[in-house]
Design a protein around this motif. Structure first.
Motif, PDB file in Angstrom:
ATOM      1  N   LEU A 105       0.819  -1.208   0.000  1.00  0.00           N
ATOM      2  CA  LEU A 105       0.000   0.000   0.000  1.00  0.00           C
ATOM      3  C   LEU A 105       0.852   1.258   0.000  1.00  0.00           C
ATOM      4  CD1 LEU A 105      -2.620  -1.022   2.702  1.00  0.00           C
ATOM      5  CD2 LEU A 105      -3.054  -0.753   0.274  1.00  0.00           C
ATOM      6  N   GLY A 106       2.170   1.081   0.128  1.00  0.00           N
ATOM      7  CA  GLY A 106       3.050   2.241   0.214  1.00  0.00           C
ATOM      8  C   GLY A 106       3.218   2.745   1.624  1.00  0.00           C
ATOM      9  N   LEU A 107       2.656   2.051   2.599  1.00  0.00           N
ATOM     10  CA  LEU A 107       2.808   2.484   3.991  1.00  0.00           C
ATOM     11  C   LEU A 107       4.253   2.287   4.429  1.00  0.00           C
ATOM     12  CD1 LEU A 107      -0.440   1.004   5.581  1.00  0.00           C
ATOM     13  CD2 LEU A 107      -0.010   3.341   4.838  1.00  0.00           C
ATOM     14  N   GLY A 108       4.819   3.322   5.000  1.00  0.00           N
ATOM     15  CA  GLY A 108       6.200   3.270   5.442  1.00  0.00           C
ATOM     16  C   GLY A 108       7.186   3.834   4.441  1.00  0.00           C
ATOM     17  N   SER A 109       6.710   4.174   3.239  1.00  0.00           N
ATOM     18  CA  SER A 109       7.608   4.688   2.205  1.00  0.00           C
ATOM     19  C   SER A 109       7.653   6.212   2.152  1.00  0.00           C
ATOM     20  CB  SER A 109       7.179   4.154   0.836  1.00  0.00           C
ATOM     21  OG  SER A 109       5.850   4.550   0.530  1.00  0.00           O
ATOM     22  N   SER A 110       6.732   6.868   2.860  1.00  0.00           N
ATOM     23  CA  SER A 110       6.697   8.329   2.876  1.00  0.00           C
ATOM     24  C   SER A 110       7.648   8.859   3.952  1.00  0.00           C
ATOM     25  CB  SER A 110       5.272   8.810   3.141  1.00  0.00           C
ATOM     26  OG  SER A 110       4.392   8.341   2.139  1.00  0.00           O
ATOM     27  N   PRO A 111       7.820  10.176   4.046  1.00  0.00           N
ATOM     28  CA  PRO A 111       8.655  10.738   5.119  1.00  0.00           C
ATOM     29  C   PRO A 111       8.216  10.261   6.496  1.00  0.00           C
ATOM     30  CG  PRO A 111       8.144  12.420   3.505  1.00  0.00           C
ATOM     31  CD  PRO A 111       7.348  11.220   3.110  1.00  0.00           C
ATOM     32  N   LYS A 112       9.163  10.037   7.388  1.00  0.00           N
ATOM     33  CA  LYS A 112       8.886   9.443   8.688  1.00  0.00           C
ATOM     34  C   LYS A 112       8.003  10.308   9.578  1.00  0.00           C
ATOM     35  CE  LYS A 112      11.291   5.769   7.889  1.00  0.00           C
ATOM     36  NZ  LYS A 112      10.602   4.477   7.675  1.00  0.00           N
ATOM     37  N   ASP A 113       7.913  11.615   9.282  1.00  0.00           N
ATOM     38  CA  ASP A 113       7.095  12.483  10.118  1.00  0.00           C
ATOM     39  C   ASP A 113       5.646  12.541   9.631  1.00  0.00           C
ATOM     40  OD1 ASP A 113       7.671  13.788   7.789  1.00  0.00           O
ATOM     41  OD2 ASP A 113       8.090  15.738   8.713  1.00  0.00           O
ATOM     42  N   THR A 114       5.263  11.635   8.722  1.00  0.00           N
ATOM     43  CA  THR A 114       3.877  11.558   8.255  1.00  0.00           C
ATOM     44  C   THR A 114       3.294  10.208   8.658  1.00  0.00           C
ATOM     45  OG1 THR A 114       4.470  10.602   6.106  1.00  0.00           O
ATOM     46  CG2 THR A 114       4.456  13.013   6.279  1.00  0.00           C
ATOM     47  N   ILE A 115       1.957  10.122   8.679  1.00  0.00           N
ATOM     48  CA  ILE A 115       1.307   8.875   9.060  1.00  0.00           C
ATOM     49  C   ILE A 115       1.641   7.768   8.063  1.00  0.00           C
ATOM     50  CG2 ILE A 115      -0.924   7.742   9.386  1.00  0.00           C
ATOM     51  CD1 ILE A 115      -2.022  10.313  10.492  1.00  0.00           C
ATOM     52  N   THR A 116       1.641   8.116   6.767  1.00  0.00           N
ATOM     53  CA  THR A 116       1.950   7.100   5.756  1.00  0.00           C
ATOM     54  C   THR A 116       3.423   6.705   5.772  1.00  0.00           C
ATOM     55  OG1 THR A 116       2.232   8.864   4.116  1.00  0.00           O
ATOM     56  CG2 THR A 116       0.070   7.794   4.222  1.00  0.00           C
ATOM     57  N   GLY A 117       4.233   7.426   6.493  1.00  0.00           N
ATOM     58  CA  GLY A 117       5.647   7.083   6.606  1.00  0.00           C
ATOM     59  C   GLY A 117       5.939   6.109   7.731  1.00  0.00           C
ATOM     60  N   ILE A 118       4.906   5.772   8.509  1.00  0.00           N
ATOM     61  CA  ILE A 118       5.086   4.840   9.629  1.00  0.00           C
ATOM     62  C   ILE A 118       4.681   3.444   9.173  1.00  0.00           C
ATOM     63  CG2 ILE A 118       4.379   4.249  11.972  1.00  0.00           C
ATOM     64  CD1 ILE A 118       3.870   7.208  12.453  1.00  0.00           C
ATOM     65  N   PRO A 119       5.618   2.508   9.082  1.00  0.00           N
ATOM     66  CA  PRO A 119       5.284   1.158   8.614  1.00  0.00           C
ATOM     67  C   PRO A 119       4.616   0.334   9.715  1.00  0.00           C
ATOM     68  CG  PRO A 119       7.592   1.261   9.200  1.00  0.00           C
ATOM     69  CD  PRO A 119       7.053   2.655   9.395  1.00  0.00           C
ATOM     70  N   LEU A 120       3.998  -0.762   9.312  1.00  0.00           N
ATOM     71  CA  LEU A 120       3.538  -1.744  10.290  1.00  0.00           C
ATOM     72  C   LEU A 120       4.772  -2.459  10.823  1.00  0.00           C
ATOM     73  CD1 LEU A 120       1.026  -3.226  11.532  1.00  0.00           C
ATOM     74  CD2 LEU A 120       1.333  -4.918   9.712  1.00  0.00           C
ATOM     75  N   PRO A 121       5.071  -2.337  12.123  1.00  0.00           N
ATOM     76  CA  PRO A 121       6.354  -2.841  12.640  1.00  0.00           C
ATOM     77  C   PRO A 121       6.336  -4.335  12.952  1.00  0.00           C
ATOM     78  CG  PRO A 121       5.137  -1.792  14.399  1.00  0.00           C
ATOM     79  CD  PRO A 121       4.286  -1.639  13.166  1.00  0.00           C
ATOM     80  N   VAL A 122       5.983  -5.131  11.966  1.00  0.00           N
ATOM     81  CA  VAL A 122       5.905  -6.582  12.168  1.00  0.00           C
ATOM     82  C   VAL A 122       6.803  -7.272  11.149  1.00  0.00           C
ATOM     83  CG1 VAL A 122       4.401  -8.611  12.189  1.00  0.00           C
ATOM     84  CG2 VAL A 122       3.545  -6.412  13.040  1.00  0.00           C
ATOM     85  N   GLU A 123       7.626  -8.170  11.637  1.00  0.00           N
ATOM     86  CA  GLU A 123       8.546  -8.902  10.776  1.00  0.00           C
ATOM     87  C   GLU A 123       8.704 -10.325  11.289  1.00  0.00           C
ATOM     88  OE1 GLU A 123      12.017  -6.450  11.286  1.00  0.00           O
ATOM     89  OE2 GLU A 123      12.872  -7.808  12.793  1.00  0.00           O
ATOM     90  N   PRO A 124       9.145 -11.251  10.441  1.00  0.00           N
ATOM     91  CA  PRO A 124       9.365 -12.622  10.916  1.00  0.00           C
ATOM     92  C   PRO A 124      10.616 -12.722  11.780  1.00  0.00           C
ATOM     93  CG  PRO A 124       9.930 -12.433   8.583  1.00  0.00           C
ATOM     94  CD  PRO A 124       9.345 -11.122   8.986  1.00  0.00           C
ATOM     95  N   ARG A 125      10.499 -13.459  12.869  1.00  0.00           N
ATOM     96  CA  ARG A 125      11.653 -13.814  13.702  1.00  0.00           C
ATOM     97  C   ARG A 125      11.625 -15.323  13.895  1.00  0.00           C
ATOM     98  NH1 ARG A 125      13.879  -9.537  17.011  1.00  0.00           N
ATOM     99  NH2 ARG A 125      13.815  -7.662  15.693  1.00  0.00           N
ATOM    100  N   LYS A 126      12.752 -15.951  13.642  1.00  0.00           N
ATOM    101  CA  LYS A 126      12.807 -17.414  13.697  1.00  0.00           C
ATOM    102  C   LYS A 126      13.082 -17.907  15.110  1.00  0.00           C
ATOM    103  CE  LYS A 126      16.089 -19.658  11.357  1.00  0.00           C
ATOM    104  NZ  LYS A 126      16.783 -20.246  10.198  1.00  0.00           N
ATOM    105  N   ARG A 127      12.330 -18.942  15.502  1.00  0.00           N
ATOM    106  CA  ARG A 127      12.519 -19.567  16.810  1.00  0.00           C
ATOM    107  C   ARG A 127      12.642 -21.075  16.646  1.00  0.00           C
ATOM    108  NH1 ARG A 127      13.606 -15.166  17.522  1.00  0.00           N
ATOM    109  NH2 ARG A 127      12.717 -13.622  18.943  1.00  0.00           N
TER     110      ARG A 127
END
Length: 495
Positions: A311-333
């Protein structure tokens, strides 16, 4: 694909038994639109053994193709009569236990039979990398946040009475193999005060937990080395472990019986106009199928962050709402299965050492599963699910054998790895709407808590969608808004 088409024509010509119509126009998911492009056929058999004959021909075709393509992992798809629809009301991306729980609760809350058309899209048809089935299967109420404690209590009640919720007519009852042996947390002198504070929070929330001194701990579990243990916290009810695969299948079976449509495919595109559009590529195929819908639920687990990037979320400047990504990533256990004939007996709880090493009994006969989370700087490569056996030798076994001397003599019999949907912001679930996209809901980022909280989380998301707000548990604090405000909801003593 050409082979399939020739077979299809041959069946019609030779037998004349199946009236079919091919739909080759691409379908699009606009306000909620999933592109699952594929050829669709509809029809009815005129005699009962038609599909048996057809499947036999398909099996022969698959074997012939596999023999001809030596060294290739490709195999033709099995016959699948559950085709994706052109339109749906709600598309749930992620067919793990959280996604299927949301689907079940949505159908429970629909005001008329068939009132909501719900589609669940799963990228892994065999669930070979699904976090649900690769987990340790634990459920506990020993958290420090009241929201997590209440999620556990509600989910445990659901699991204890699962056949009141997920039974299906003329099907076998659900047997979760729910072993309520409790969780046992051990604290050193440095963190004992945190355990006492957590205990008070847990009791105030209605959890049945008791604190044990080293002497009481030794009396109850004489196989534990208590030399450096200052305090222990033991769950008296609603804690233990169960079979994750059975829970996932129970939710899926029940939801499908209520009319939910199951679809396998990889989400490869996602866009928003006046409606939303998600493009899903079918497994073992170059074809796509779009599904037009109104609401999307992102329950894609470890891969939900990548989904929002479309959706382009996280690709905008960090001081905008669209610049904040969903902070979820895979971690292996890693999870290791060990055999120790002289190990703890049937009363063994799910033990969490203050070092982070855990173990629980696995069936009978001296079998156990064990593991630990690596340090941040030691996070393993997530491009595969290979197991690091040296991690067991260096990090797990020494602490395990120190805490339970009987484990000095054990043998690793098997091991596997799975992914956490790891929330890098505060290691807690993200539940609810995105602040800018008013038809995308999140149910992800649980960082190891997703399986145990899935019954209550599914109900909460369904309440938001159908009722417009939380009805049973107020989970507002787990919304995306906390990420915008940089106000983490942190657990203490995370495992």
């Amino acid at each position: 694909m050409s082979t399939w088409r020739r077979l299809h024509v041959k069946v019609r010509t030779t037998h004349g038994l199946l009236t079919s119509r091919r739909l080759t126009e691409p379908h699009t998911w606009l306000y909620g639109h999933v592109t699952l492009r594929q050829s669709l056929s509809t029809g009815r058999p005129l005699r009962n053994d038609f599909f048996k004959d057809l499947e036999a021909q398909l099996a022969a075709m698959r074997k012939k193709a596999a023999d001809a393509l030596s060294g290739s992992s490709w195999t033709p798809n099995d016959l699948n009569l559950n085709r994706a629809p052109e339109r749906a009301d709600i598309v749930i991306i992620g067919g793990g236990v959280v996604g299927w729980s949301v689907a079940y609760w949505l159908k429970q809350k629909e005001r008329a039979r068939g009132g909501l058309k719900v589609v669940v899209v799963e990228r892994d048809p065999m669930y070979s990398q699904a976090s649900t089935v690769l987990s340790a299967g634990g459920i506990r109420q020993q958290f420090s946040l009241p929201e997590n404690i209440c999620l556990s209590l509600a989910s445990a009640d659901f699991l204890r009475n699962i056949n009141e919720h997920l039974s299906v007519l003329n099907e076998d009852p659900v047997d979760l193999q729910f072993n309520q042996s409790g969780y046992l947390f051990l604290a050193s002198e440095e963190v004992a005060h945190i355990m006492e504070e957590n205990y008070n929070t847990q009791r105030n929330a209605g959890a049945k937990v008791s604190l044990l001194s080293p002497t009481q701990l030794k009396e109850k579990f004489p196989w534990i080395n208590t030399d450096d243990v200052v305090l222990a916290s033991y769950g008296l009810e609603n804690e233990g472990w169960f079979d994750p695969w059975t829970l996932l299948n129970a939710f899926r079976r029940k939801a499908i019986s209520m009319g939910v449509i199951q679809c396998f495919g990889e989400v490869t595109g996602h866009c928003i106009s006046t409606r939303t559009q998600t493009q899903v590529q079918m497994p073992n195929s170059l074809e796509y199928q779009p599904v037009s819908c109104t609401i999307v639920v992102n329950a894609a687990g470890a891969f939900s962050g990548k989904l929002t990037e479309m959706l382009g979320l996280g690709s905008s400047p960090k001081d905008t709402i669209t610049g904040i990504p969903l902070p979820v990533e895979p971690r292996k256990r890693y999870v290791y299965v060990v055999h120790c004939p002289d190990g703890p007996g049937l009363d063994t709880p799910f033990l969490i050492d203050y070092s982070g090493v855990y173990f629980r009994r696995e069936g009978l006969g001296g079998n156990y599963i064990t593991g630990a989370s690596p340090e941040e700087a030691e996070e393993p490569d997530t491009s595969n699910l290979e197991v690091d056996h040296q991690f067991f030798e260096d990090r797990v076994w020494p602490r395990l054998a120190y805490r339970v001397p009987a484990f000095e003599n054990l043998k690793v019999t098997s091991a596997w790895a799975g992914f956490y949907d790891y929330n890098t912001f505060d290691q807690n679930g993200i539940i609810g709407l995105h602040p800018l996209i008013n038809n995308m809901y999140f149910a992800t980022g649980f960082s190891g808590h997703g399986l145990q909280h899935s019954p209550a989380v599914g109900r909460a998301v369904a309440e938001l969608i159908v009722d417009g707000n939380f009805k049973t548990l107020d989970l507002t604090g787990f919304g995306f808004q906390r990420i915008l405000a940089q106000e983490p909801m942190l657990e203490r003593n995370i495992v």
